[in-house]
Design an enzyme around this catalytic site. Structure first.
Site, PDB file in Angstrom:
ATOM      1  N   LYS A  77      33.536  50.438  56.958  1.00  0.00           N
ATOM      2  CA  LYS A  77      34.558  51.463  56.754  1.00  0.00           C
ATOM      3  C   LYS A  77      34.293  52.655  57.675  1.00  0.00           C
ATOM      4  O   LYS A  77      35.204  53.178  58.322  1.00  0.00           O
ATOM      5  CB  LYS A  77      34.585  51.906  55.279  1.00  0.00           C
ATOM      6  CG  LYS A  77      35.179  50.856  54.357  1.00  0.00           C
ATOM      7  CD  LYS A  77      35.034  51.185  52.866  1.00  0.00           C
ATOM      8  CE  LYS A  77      35.593  50.024  52.035  1.00  0.00           C
ATOM      9  NZ  LYS A  77      35.445  50.185  50.576  1.00  0.00           N
ATOM     10  N   GLN A 102      32.216  53.831  46.519  1.00  0.00           N
ATOM     11  CA  GLN A 102      32.161  52.372  46.600  1.00  0.00           C
ATOM     12  C   GLN A 102      31.766  51.772  45.247  1.00  0.00           C
ATOM     13  O   GLN A 102      30.842  52.248  44.591  1.00  0.00           O
ATOM     14  CB  GLN A 102      31.146  51.961  47.696  1.00  0.00           C
ATOM     15  CG  GLN A 102      31.094  50.475  47.984  1.00  0.00           C
ATOM     16  CD  GLN A 102      32.379  49.922  48.602  1.00  0.00           C
ATOM     17  OE1 GLN A 102      33.122  50.644  49.258  1.00  0.00           O
ATOM     18  NE2 GLN A 102      32.641  48.652  48.392  1.00  0.00           N
ATOM     19  N   ASP A 111      41.469  55.360  47.354  1.00  0.00           N
ATOM     20  CA  ASP A 111      41.388  54.058  46.693  1.00  0.00           C
ATOM     21  C   ASP A 111      42.586  53.827  45.778  1.00  0.00           C
ATOM     22  O   ASP A 111      42.835  52.689  45.368  1.00  0.00           O
ATOM     23  CB  ASP A 111      40.119  53.981  45.831  1.00  0.00           C
ATOM     24  CG  ASP A 111      38.993  53.219  46.499  1.00  0.00           C
ATOM     25  OD1 ASP A 111      39.281  52.272  47.256  1.00  0.00           O
ATOM     26  OD2 ASP A 111      37.825  53.571  46.248  1.00  0.00           O
TER      27      ASP A 111
END
Ligand code: GUN
Length: 298
Positions: free
Chosen positions: A50, A94, A117
């Site tokens: 990422k 994460q 997200d």
């Protein structure tokens, strides 16, 4: 019928190039902060990918690494500081998290405007209401792959295997918004093979290597494999038995190189959307404030 292998890697590369052009036209650097708690090796790889992809698009990608023993309170404090920092556009924690930390407390703590997200209850609720704002990256990536492949979703029978917050639930909402008739199936569903055989679009997001067998796939179906499972011999396998399903499918995603790269591309798109929604447009330049990857208002 020659089945089409949907090349997510190539499409994601194209999306990232296009994104880099749009980022270069800005008079500021969008800034994404990714928090990694603990030392799960797979998560470390995802987070590194990422950060690299962000940098390649001209987005400032920063990784905050916290020890496995970090408390929930400490993590919430860090998130609070990032929420208050005006230079931070996007925050991602994460998953999975160490057991001592409740993921729902973490997703609730992130400023919904920086929640790239799309897991915050506000963003999840807007999506459930058919008013998507920041949309979870993997489901958004699946929708882009389907659009790129020219799959007509209106009236189509779609079956999504797996009801996770990260993939299954939000994807079912997106497919519903695209006028598909959606069945959200899961570990307690009866007769999964028969359910799957009804699907014109079949999406597997269960995290069980090669669970979907050739006989589960309707002739001419589009098969999307969200799984990434590490086999005992070290190889990667999806949730779909690719070789068995390939001859029956009209189109199918490979693992790796299918959905995975799309997730990262859509994360970067969400980061740009969050940055644009938060920052004033320069004089004489009227970009539609709050416009997101789905074209809906944030
Ligand atoms: N772990 C697996 N997929 C995801 C994702 O899309 N976002 C976050 N934050 N963690 C994940």
């Amino acid at each position: 019928m020659t089945p089409r292998i949907l090349d997510g890697k190539a499409l994601a590369a194209r999306l990232r190039r296009d994104l880099a052009t749009r980022v270069a036209a800005l008079d500021y650097l969008p800034r994404l902060v990714v928090i990694l708690v603990g030392d799960d090796p797979a998560s470390a790889v995802y987070v590194r990918n990422k950060a690299r992809a962000a940098a390649a698009c001209g987005i400032a990608g920063e990784t905050v690494r916290l020890a496995a023993g970090t408390s929930e309170a400490e993590l919430l404090d860090r998130i609070g500081a990032l929420n208050r920092d005006p230079a931070v556009d996007a925050i991602l924690v994460q998953l999975p998290l160490p057991r001592a930390i409740r993921p729902e407390r973490v997703t609730e703590a992130i400023d919904p405007a920086k929640d790239v997200d799309g897991f915050h209850p506000l963003n999840a609720g807007l999506l459930a209401l058919g008013r998507p704002a920041l949309v979870p990256c993997t489901p958004a990536g699946v929708m882009r792959l389907l659009a790129e492949a020219g799959v007509a979703l209106g009236g189509a029978r779609a079956v999504v295997l797996g009801r996770s917050m990260i993939v299954g639930r939000p994807l079912a909402a997106l497919l519903t918004a695209a006028d598909a008739t959606v069945t959200l199936a899961h570990s307690r569903s009866r007769d999964l093979p028969a359910l799957c055989r009804e699907a014109e679009v079949l999406v597997a997001a269960v995290g069980r290597a090669e669970m979907v067998r050739g006989g589960w796939v309707r002739e001419g179906a589009v098969v999307i494999d969200v799984g990434i499972n590490r086999l005992a011999d070290g190889r990667l396998a999806g949730d779909v038995a690719f070789a068995e399903c390939l001859p029956r499918a009209r189109a199918i995603t490979p693992v790796p190189g299918g959905v995975g790269p799309m997730t990262i591309a859509l994360l970067l798109e969400n980061t740009l959307a969050a940055a644009r929604a938060r920052r004033p447009a320069p004089e004489g330049c009227h970009h539609p404030r709050g416009t997101t990857t789905t074209g809906e208002r944030a």
